[in-house]
Design a protein around this motif. Structure first.
Motif, PDB file in Angstrom:
ATOM      1  N   VAL A 175       0.840  -1.196   0.000  1.00  0.00           N
ATOM      2  CA  VAL A 175       0.000   0.000   0.000  1.00  0.00           C
ATOM      3  C   VAL A 175       0.877   1.248   0.000  1.00  0.00           C
ATOM      4  CG1 VAL A 175      -1.708   1.309   1.302  1.00  0.00           C
ATOM      5  CG2 VAL A 175      -1.904  -1.163   1.142  1.00  0.00           C
ATOM      6  N   ASP A 176       1.901   1.255   0.841  1.00  0.00           N
ATOM      7  CA  ASP A 176       2.799   2.406   0.882  1.00  0.00           C
ATOM      8  C   ASP A 176       3.526   2.593  -0.450  1.00  0.00           C
ATOM      9  OD1 ASP A 176       2.091   2.965   3.445  1.00  0.00           O
ATOM     10  OD2 ASP A 176       3.807   1.964   4.364  1.00  0.00           O
ATOM     11  N   LEU A 177       3.948   1.494  -1.064  1.00  0.00           N
ATOM     12  CA  LEU A 177       4.631   1.578  -2.351  1.00  0.00           C
ATOM     13  C   LEU A 177       3.686   2.129  -3.420  1.00  0.00           C
ATOM     14  CD1 LEU A 177       7.119   0.984  -4.095  1.00  0.00           C
ATOM     15  CD2 LEU A 177       6.182  -1.310  -4.457  1.00  0.00           C
ATOM     16  N   ASN A 178       2.449   1.671  -3.421  1.00  0.00           N
ATOM     17  CA  ASN A 178       1.475   2.160  -4.391  1.00  0.00           C
ATOM     18  C   ASN A 178       1.212   3.652  -4.195  1.00  0.00           C
ATOM     19  OD1 ASN A 178      -0.939   2.599  -5.956  1.00  0.00           O
ATOM     20  ND2 ASN A 178      -1.145   0.373  -6.022  1.00  0.00           N
ATOM     21  N   ASP A 179       1.073   4.080  -2.954  1.00  0.00           N
ATOM     22  CA  ASP A 179       0.893   5.514  -2.679  1.00  0.00           C
ATOM     23  C   ASP A 179       2.103   6.317  -3.135  1.00  0.00           C
ATOM     24  OD1 ASP A 179      -1.607   5.139  -1.629  1.00  0.00           O
ATOM     25  OD2 ASP A 179      -0.926   5.079   0.455  1.00  0.00           O
ATOM     26  N   MET A 180       3.293   5.774  -2.898  1.00  0.00           N
ATOM     27  CA  MET A 180       4.514   6.467  -3.291  1.00  0.00           C
ATOM     28  C   MET A 180       4.597   6.589  -4.812  1.00  0.00           C
ATOM     29  SD  MET A 180       8.469   5.472  -2.496  1.00  0.00           S
ATOM     30  CE  MET A 180       8.507   4.101  -3.621  1.00  0.00           C
ATOM     31  N   LEU A 181       4.309   5.491  -5.526  1.00  0.00           N
ATOM     32  CA  LEU A 181       4.357   5.528  -6.985  1.00  0.00           C
ATOM     33  C   LEU A 181       3.300   6.469  -7.558  1.00  0.00           C
ATOM     34  CD1 LEU A 181       4.952   1.748  -7.759  1.00  0.00           C
ATOM     35  CD2 LEU A 181       6.593   3.608  -7.986  1.00  0.00           C
ATOM     36  N   THR A 182       2.140   6.528  -6.932  1.00  0.00           N
ATOM     37  CA  THR A 182       1.092   7.443  -7.383  1.00  0.00           C
ATOM     38  C   THR A 182       1.523   8.895  -7.226  1.00  0.00           C
ATOM     39  OG1 THR A 182      -0.584   5.844  -6.745  1.00  0.00           O
ATOM     40  CG2 THR A 182      -1.335   8.082  -7.109  1.00  0.00           C
ATOM     41  N   SER A 183       2.239   9.198  -6.164  1.00  0.00           N
ATOM     42  CA  SER A 183       2.623  10.584  -5.906  1.00  0.00           C
ATOM     43  C   SER A 183       3.701  11.082  -6.871  1.00  0.00           C
ATOM     44  CB  SER A 183       3.108  10.740  -4.466  1.00  0.00           C
ATOM     45  OG  SER A 183       4.336  10.070  -4.286  1.00  0.00           O
ATOM     46  N   PHE A 184       4.479  10.190  -7.483  1.00  0.00           N
ATOM     47  CA  PHE A 184       5.548  10.626  -8.385  1.00  0.00           C
ATOM     48  C   PHE A 184       5.015  11.363  -9.605  1.00  0.00           C
ATOM     49  CE2 PHE A 184       8.521   7.062  -6.861  1.00  0.00           C
ATOM     50  CZ  PHE A 184       9.014   7.881  -5.869  1.00  0.00           C
ATOM     51  N   TYR A 185       3.977  10.842 -10.232  1.00  0.00           N
ATOM     52  CA  TYR A 185       3.438  11.445 -11.450  1.00  0.00           C
ATOM     53  C   TYR A 185       2.051  12.025 -11.230  1.00  0.00           C
ATOM     54  CZ  TYR A 185       7.300   9.394 -13.979  1.00  0.00           C
ATOM     55  OH  TYR A 185       8.541   9.066 -14.416  1.00  0.00           O
ATOM     56  N   GLU A 186       1.759  12.421 -10.027  1.00  0.00           N
ATOM     57  CA  GLU A 186       0.452  12.999  -9.736  1.00  0.00           C
ATOM     58  C   GLU A 186       0.329  14.353 -10.420  1.00  0.00           C
ATOM     59  OE1 GLU A 186      -2.421  13.608  -5.871  1.00  0.00           O
ATOM     60  OE2 GLU A 186      -0.306  13.284  -5.596  1.00  0.00           O
ATOM     61  N   ASP A 187      -0.771  14.552 -11.107  1.00  0.00           N
ATOM     62  CA  ASP A 187      -0.935  15.801 -11.847  1.00  0.00           C
ATOM     63  C   ASP A 187      -1.503  16.920 -10.992  1.00  0.00           C
ATOM     64  OD1 ASP A 187      -3.433  14.787 -11.572  1.00  0.00           O
ATOM     65  OD2 ASP A 187      -3.938  14.786 -13.680  1.00  0.00           O
ATOM     66  N   GLY A 188      -1.999  16.612  -9.815  1.00  0.00           N
ATOM     67  CA  GLY A 188      -2.453  17.644  -8.888  1.00  0.00           C
ATOM     68  C   GLY A 188      -3.611  18.467  -9.393  1.00  0.00           C
ATOM     69  N   ARG A 189      -4.576  17.842 -10.042  1.00  0.00           N
ATOM     70  CA  ARG A 189      -5.740  18.577 -10.533  1.00  0.00           C
ATOM     71  C   ARG A 189      -6.546  19.116  -9.362  1.00  0.00           C
ATOM     72  NH1 ARG A 189      -7.203  17.404 -15.911  1.00  0.00           N
ATOM     73  NH2 ARG A 189      -5.870  15.831 -16.800  1.00  0.00           N
ATOM     74  N   LYS A 190      -6.872  20.380  -9.438  1.00  0.00           N
ATOM     75  CA  LYS A 190      -7.706  20.979  -8.406  1.00  0.00           C
ATOM     76  C   LYS A 190      -9.149  20.888  -8.845  1.00  0.00           C
ATOM     77  CE  LYS A 190      -4.313  24.192  -6.624  1.00  0.00           C
ATOM     78  NZ  LYS A 190      -4.006  25.582  -6.341  1.00  0.00           N
ATOM     79  N   ASN A 237      -7.561   9.443  -9.323  1.00  0.00           N
ATOM     80  CA  ASN A 237      -6.734   8.596  -8.480  1.00  0.00           C
ATOM     81  C   ASN A 237      -6.838   7.137  -8.928  1.00  0.00           C
ATOM     82  OD1 ASN A 237      -6.115   6.862  -6.020  1.00  0.00           O
ATOM     83  ND2 ASN A 237      -5.446   8.894  -5.359  1.00  0.00           N
ATOM     84  N   ILE A 238      -8.028   6.694  -9.263  1.00  0.00           N
ATOM     85  CA  ILE A 238      -8.209   5.320  -9.749  1.00  0.00           C
ATOM     86  C   ILE A 238      -7.466   5.118 -11.066  1.00  0.00           C
ATOM     87  CG2 ILE A 238      -9.930   3.701 -10.671  1.00  0.00           C
ATOM     88  CD1 ILE A 238     -11.866   4.789  -8.522  1.00  0.00           C
ATOM     89  N   ILE A 239      -7.535   6.096 -11.952  1.00  0.00           N
ATOM     90  CA  ILE A 239      -6.822   5.988 -13.230  1.00  0.00           C
ATOM     91  C   ILE A 239      -5.319   5.899 -12.987  1.00  0.00           C
ATOM     92  CG2 ILE A 239      -6.248   7.225 -15.360  1.00  0.00           C
ATOM     93  CD1 ILE A 239      -9.162   8.243 -15.356  1.00  0.00           C
ATOM     94  N   HIS A 240      -4.786   6.727 -12.074  1.00  0.00           N
ATOM     95  CA  HIS A 240      -3.360   6.654 -11.746  1.00  0.00           C
ATOM     96  C   HIS A 240      -2.983   5.272 -11.236  1.00  0.00           C
ATOM     97  CE1 HIS A 240      -2.135  10.737 -12.471  1.00  0.00           C
ATOM     98  NE2 HIS A 240      -3.120  11.216 -11.739  1.00  0.00           N
ATOM     99  N   ARG A 241      -3.812   4.708 -10.381  1.00  0.00           N
ATOM    100  CA  ARG A 241      -3.523   3.384  -9.818  1.00  0.00           C
ATOM    101  C   ARG A 241      -3.612   2.296 -10.885  1.00  0.00           C
ATOM    102  NH1 ARG A 241      -2.719   3.864  -4.459  1.00  0.00           N
ATOM    103  NH2 ARG A 241      -3.537   5.759  -3.518  1.00  0.00           N
ATOM    104  N   MET A 242      -4.527   2.445 -11.843  1.00  0.00           N
ATOM    105  CA  MET A 242      -4.604   1.480 -12.945  1.00  0.00           C
ATOM    106  C   MET A 242      -3.337   1.535 -13.800  1.00  0.00           C
ATOM    107  SD  MET A 242      -8.633   1.425 -14.156  1.00  0.00           S
ATOM    108  CE  MET A 242      -8.470   2.902 -15.104  1.00  0.00           C
TER     109      MET A 242
END
Length: 166
Positions: A29-44, A55-60
């Motif tokens: 879970v921590d690894l998945n959260d870490m990998l998601t944060s690397f390329y997070e686009d930060g849409r407001k 977030n689901i698309i990033h995880r897919m």
């Protein structure tokens, strides 16, 4: 820290058992959260469902990359994988648009259509209707033969009229 599962006891490396067990089982879970944060686009967005969907698309994409690494002999970087994914997903859309607009784009490139300088615009002689509210359509291009404003998408219809007038 509080836990109903573990007592406050230390293990061999002088850490609480609760922490060592957490680190042991929560790595995925921590690894998945870490990998998601690397390329997070930060849409407001004020809409929570949009944040959840992205977030689901990033995880897919992360899961697809992990499968790609496991099944590929020469796995590329994650950035390269994302770029390949975008290219593959957009290829169908782009080829469809090229087929629909291919003839039109060739005509525009070979015919007499010129872009107006700076921010100048003229009414499109094909689709603009001045006497109807909201019917006025402005174009940044003109026909070189008749000097009338025309959209790129309207040029095919206009070229028939313009050639008939000559």
């Amino acid at each position: 820290m509080l836990s109903t599962r573990y007592n406050a006891e230390l293990v061999a490396n002088r850490k609480p058992k609760m922490i060592t067990e957490y680190n042991k089982y929560m790595g995925g879970v921590d690894l998945n959260d870490m990998l998601t944060s690397f390329y997070e686009d930060g849409r407001k967005s004020t809409k929570m469902w949009k944040k959840i969907v992205f977030n689901i698309i990033h995880r897919m994409v992360i899961n697809a990359y992990i499968l790609y690494q496991q099944n590929s002999d020469n796995a590329k970087s994650r950035l390269h994988f994302i770029q390949l994914l975008i290219d593959d997903l957009s290829e169908d859309h782009m080829t469809r648009n090229r087929v629909n607009l291919g003839v039109l784009n060739d005509e525009i490139n070979n015919q007499n259509l010129r872009k107006l300088p700076e921010r100048k615009e003229k009414d499109c002689c094909v689709c603009s209707v001045r006497n109807v509210p909201g019917g006025r359509k402005r174009s940044k291009h003109i026909c070189v033969l008749c000097h009338k404003g025309v959209h790129k998408m309207c040029y095919k219809k206009h070229s028939r009229r313009c050639n008939a007038d000559e």
